[in-house]
Design a protein around this motif. Structure first.
Motif, PDB file in Angstrom:
ATOM      1  N   CYS A  41      39.512 -42.470 -13.778  1.00 42.85           N
ATOM      2  CA  CYS A  41      40.368 -41.918 -14.822  1.00 42.85           C
ATOM      3  C   CYS A  41      39.686 -40.806 -15.620  1.00 42.85           C
ATOM      4  CB  CYS A  41      40.872 -43.021 -15.745  1.00 42.85           C
ATOM      5  SG  CYS A  41      39.575 -44.020 -16.478  1.00 42.85           S
ATOM      6  N   GLN A  42      38.366 -40.882 -15.809  1.00 40.44           N
ATOM      7  CA  GLN A  42      37.673 -39.785 -16.497  1.00 40.44           C
ATOM      8  C   GLN A  42      37.687 -38.532 -15.642  1.00 40.44           C
ATOM      9  OE1 GLN A  42      33.915 -41.879 -17.374  1.00 40.44           O
ATOM     10  NE2 GLN A  42      34.130 -41.170 -19.468  1.00 40.44           N
ATOM     11  N   THR A  43      37.380 -38.685 -14.369  1.00 38.45           N
ATOM     12  CA  THR A  43      37.328 -37.554 -13.456  1.00 38.45           C
ATOM     13  C   THR A  43      38.686 -36.880 -13.321  1.00 38.45           C
ATOM     14  OG1 THR A  43      35.498 -38.440 -12.171  1.00 38.45           O
ATOM     15  CG2 THR A  43      36.983 -36.949 -11.025  1.00 38.45           C
ATOM     16  N   CYS A  44      39.750 -37.678 -13.260  1.00 39.85           N
ATOM     17  CA  CYS A  44      41.082 -37.164 -12.972  1.00 39.85           C
ATOM     18  C   CYS A  44      41.890 -36.797 -14.220  1.00 39.85           C
ATOM     19  CB  CYS A  44      41.854 -38.170 -12.134  1.00 39.85           C
ATOM     20  SG  CYS A  44      41.131 -38.487 -10.512  1.00 39.85           S
ATOM     21  N   SER A  45      41.356 -37.051 -15.392  1.00 37.17           N
ATOM     22  CA  SER A  45      42.112 -36.777 -16.620  1.00 37.17           C
ATOM     23  C   SER A  45      42.134 -35.286 -16.935  1.00 37.17           C
ATOM     24  CB  SER A  45      41.519 -37.538 -17.797  1.00 37.17           C
ATOM     25  OG  SER A  45      40.187 -37.140 -18.025  1.00 37.17           O
ATOM     26  N   CYS A  67      39.018 -44.592 -21.187  1.00 38.56           N
ATOM     27  CA  CYS A  67      38.710 -45.163 -19.881  1.00 38.56           C
ATOM     28  C   CYS A  67      37.403 -44.602 -19.336  1.00 38.56           C
ATOM     29  CB  CYS A  67      39.843 -44.869 -18.902  1.00 38.56           C
ATOM     30  SG  CYS A  67      40.035 -43.115 -18.529  1.00 38.56           S
ATOM     31  N   VAL A  68      36.819 -45.309 -18.396  1.00 38.83           N
ATOM     32  CA  VAL A  68      35.608 -44.855 -17.703  1.00 38.83           C
ATOM     33  C   VAL A  68      35.840 -45.002 -16.208  1.00 38.83           C
ATOM     34  CG1 VAL A  68      34.028 -45.412 -19.584  1.00 38.83           C
ATOM     35  CG2 VAL A  68      34.556 -47.147 -17.884  1.00 38.83           C
ATOM     36  N   ASP A  69      35.205 -44.141 -15.433  1.00 39.61           N
ATOM     37  CA  ASP A  69      35.315 -44.233 -13.984  1.00 39.61           C
ATOM     38  C   ASP A  69      34.750 -45.565 -13.492  1.00 39.61           C
ATOM     39  OD1 ASP A  69      36.402 -41.723 -13.865  1.00 39.61           O
ATOM     40  OD2 ASP A  69      34.555 -40.712 -13.255  1.00 39.61           O
ATOM     41  N   ASP A  70      35.395 -46.123 -12.485  1.00 37.17           N
ATOM     42  CA  ASP A  70      34.941 -47.385 -11.901  1.00 37.17           C
ATOM     43  C   ASP A  70      33.716 -47.116 -11.019  1.00 37.17           C
ATOM     44  OD1 ASP A  70      34.529 -49.738 -10.545  1.00 37.17           O
ATOM     45  OD2 ASP A  70      36.622 -50.025  -9.976  1.00 37.17           O
ATOM     46  N   PRO A  71      32.522 -47.619 -11.386  1.00 40.04           N
ATOM     47  CA  PRO A  71      31.313 -47.331 -10.613  1.00 40.04           C
ATOM     48  C   PRO A  71      31.304 -48.011  -9.241  1.00 40.04           C
ATOM     49  CG  PRO A  71      30.850 -48.958 -12.305  1.00 40.04           C
ATOM     50  CD  PRO A  71      32.252 -48.474 -12.543  1.00 40.04           C
ATOM     51  N   ASN A  72      32.192 -48.992  -9.038  1.00 39.70           N
ATOM     52  CA  ASN A  72      32.219 -49.713  -7.771  1.00 39.70           C
ATOM     53  C   ASN A  72      33.188 -49.116  -6.759  1.00 39.70           C
ATOM     54  OD1 ASN A  72      30.384 -51.767  -8.677  1.00 39.70           O
ATOM     55  ND2 ASN A  72      32.070 -52.630  -9.882  1.00 39.70           N
ATOM     56  N   PHE A  73      33.926 -48.082  -7.192  1.00 38.31           N
ATOM     57  CA  PHE A  73      34.907 -47.485  -6.302  1.00 38.31           C
ATOM     58  C   PHE A  73      34.221 -46.702  -5.184  1.00 38.31           C
ATOM     59  CE2 PHE A  73      37.037 -43.410  -5.306  1.00 38.31           C
ATOM     60  CZ  PHE A  73      38.072 -43.904  -4.538  1.00 38.31           C
ATOM     61  N   MET A  74      34.684 -46.912  -3.962  1.00 46.08           N
ATOM     62  CA  MET A  74      34.202 -46.129  -2.827  1.00 46.08           C
ATOM     63  C   MET A  74      35.283 -46.091  -1.763  1.00 46.08           C
ATOM     64  SD  MET A  74      30.787 -46.549  -0.441  1.00 46.08           S
ATOM     65  CE  MET A  74      29.698 -46.265  -1.827  1.00 46.08           C
ATOM     66  N   LYS A  75      35.602 -44.892  -1.316  1.00 46.46           N
ATOM     67  CA  LYS A  75      36.562 -44.722  -0.221  1.00 46.46           C
ATOM     68  C   LYS A  75      35.830 -43.958   0.873  1.00 46.46           C
ATOM     69  CE  LYS A  75      41.319 -43.181   0.638  1.00 46.46           C
ATOM     70  NZ  LYS A  75      41.923 -44.505   0.857  1.00 46.46           N
ATOM     71  N   THR A 122      33.167 -41.289  -3.767  1.00 48.15           N
ATOM     72  CA  THR A 122      33.042 -41.986  -5.039  1.00 48.15           C
ATOM     73  C   THR A 122      33.660 -41.116  -6.122  1.00 48.15           C
ATOM     74  OG1 THR A 122      30.901 -40.988  -5.514  1.00 48.15           O
ATOM     75  CG2 THR A 122      30.890 -43.075  -4.283  1.00 48.15           C
ATOM     76  N   CYS A 123      33.787 -41.674  -7.322  1.00 49.29           N
ATOM     77  CA  CYS A 123      34.315 -40.876  -8.433  1.00 49.29           C
ATOM     78  C   CYS A 123      33.420 -39.658  -8.685  1.00 49.29           C
ATOM     79  CB  CYS A 123      34.429 -41.732  -9.691  1.00 49.29           C
ATOM     80  SG  CYS A 123      35.674 -43.051  -9.590  1.00 49.29           S
ATOM     81  N   LYS A 124      32.120 -39.847  -8.558  1.00 45.62           N
ATOM     82  CA  LYS A 124      31.187 -38.731  -8.773  1.00 45.62           C
ATOM     83  C   LYS A 124      31.398 -37.651  -7.730  1.00 45.62           C
ATOM     84  CE  LYS A 124      26.298 -37.613  -9.373  1.00 45.62           C
ATOM     85  NZ  LYS A 124      24.911 -38.152  -9.412  1.00 45.62           N
ATOM     86  N   TYR A 125      31.588 -38.063  -6.465  1.00 42.68           N
ATOM     87  CA  TYR A 125      31.828 -37.106  -5.398  1.00 42.68           C
ATOM     88  C   TYR A 125      33.104 -36.307  -5.682  1.00 42.68           C
ATOM     89  CZ  TYR A 125      33.334 -35.378  -0.816  1.00 42.68           C
ATOM     90  OH  TYR A 125      33.778 -34.582   0.215  1.00 42.68           O
ATOM     91  N   ILE A 126      34.173 -37.008  -6.109  1.00 37.72           N
ATOM     92  CA  ILE A 126      35.444 -36.349  -6.372  1.00 37.72           C
ATOM     93  C   ILE A 126      35.322 -35.349  -7.526  1.00 37.72           C
ATOM     94  CG2 ILE A 126      37.821 -36.776  -7.176  1.00 37.72           C
ATOM     95  CD1 ILE A 126      37.648 -39.474  -5.683  1.00 37.72           C
ATOM     96  N   SER A 127      34.456 -35.645  -8.486  1.00 37.13           N
ATOM     97  CA  SER A 127      34.352 -34.826  -9.695  1.00 37.13           C
ATOM     98  C   SER A 127      33.600 -33.511  -9.488  1.00 37.13           C
ATOM     99  CB  SER A 127      33.651 -35.617 -10.803  1.00 37.13           C
ATOM    100  OG  SER A 127      32.270 -35.786 -10.502  1.00 37.13           O
ATOM    101  N   LEU A 128      32.953 -33.323  -8.338  1.00 39.21           N
ATOM    102  CA  LEU A 128      32.062 -32.170  -8.166  1.00 39.21           C
ATOM    103  C   LEU A 128      32.789 -30.832  -8.141  1.00 39.21           C
ATOM    104  CD1 LEU A 128      29.444 -33.592  -5.635  1.00 39.21           C
ATOM    105  CD2 LEU A 128      29.214 -33.272  -8.105  1.00 39.21           C
TER     106      LEU A 128
END
Length: 260
Positions: free
Chosen positions: A256-260, A207-215, A227-233
């Protein structure tokens, strides 16, 4: 280790082929904290209160059209829906595809049959278990199937993966996968085959992180984009955000990449 003691028996609806019993924590306030059993009884899903072993009683008996053999099922984590299989509806030609049935059990006294989801093959379904947003299925000649629950209220599932232990065919015959177990913290999935023996599987991480995700979150004059990038920091952020949801979908599946 001491031997178990006979506690009691409920036979008010005849033969029970398989059952899931839980300490109920679902939405029906009348039964919170009680031991409730969801029984697959050949032609129905029958719900029984077994909290008092000397006074067990049937809450409801729930049928559906074209039942052939109500075999086995499992609650989703929220205990709002019961997902189950009918072992003979494919064999008798009542359905054309491997069929997964769903009942809305929000009210244990007023259960609603929502319908079914047709899978990729014609194989017979046998045993299934639910963990999180996934349904782990042993479907005889189709082997092991993994369904993702997209929207259970509208019967929206998608096949997230499969492992075919009977590659010769996907017919509605009694060969191949019998059951599975996916409760290990390691993520290992065990699948048993009638003729093939035992398989130990791991989901591939493609899986790859969804680049369109934003909360978004913030104060009156502040907007912070998650974003997924923000969460991964940081690990703390990942721990905080990965178990949250956006519009019903786990962020751990979106990122899914960030949270795996």
């Amino acid at each position: 280790m001491s031997s178990g003691n006979y506690a009691g028996c409920f036979s008010g609806d005849g033969y029970t082929h398989d059952v899931q019993c839980v300490i109920y924590k679902g939405p029906d306030l009348d039964f919170i904290g009680r031991e409730i059993c969801f029984a697959s009884n050949e032609d129905s899903v029958t719900i029984v209160d077994v909290n008092d072993k000397d006074n067990m009683f049937q809450i409801s008996k729930n049928k559906y059209d074209k039942d052939a053999y109500t075999h086995q099922g499992w609650l989703n984590d929220a205990q709002t829906h019961f997902i189950f299989n009918d072992e003979l509806d494919e064999k008798k030609g009542f359905v054309s595809k491997t069929t997964t049935h769903v009942m809305d059990v929000t009210s244990l006294k007023d259960v609603q049959y929502l319908g079914n989801y047709g899978g990729r093959t014609r194989a017979i379904d046998h045993n299934l278990y639910v963990h999180g947003d996934y349904v782990y299925q042993a479907n005889y000649q189709a082997g092991f199937n993994l369904l993702k629950i997209k929207n259970i209220s509208t019967l929206e599932f998608e096949e997230a993966g499969f492992f075919d232990i009977y590659p010769a065919s996907d017919l509605n015959e009694f060969n191949g996968a019998w059951s599975s177990y996916a409760g290990f913290k390691s993520g290992t999935i065990i699948v048993s085959g009638l003729e093939q023996g035992l398989f130990m599987l791991k989901r591939s991480n493609k899986c790859v992180d969804d680049p369109n995700f934003m909360k978004t979150r913030g104060g009156k004059n502040q907007i912070i984009a998650r974003t997924c990038k923000y969460i991964s920091l940081t690990k703390a952020r990942a721990k905080k955000w990965c178990n949250k949801r956006k519009r019903g979908e786990l962020i751990s599946e979106i990122c899914c990449q960030t949270c795996s």
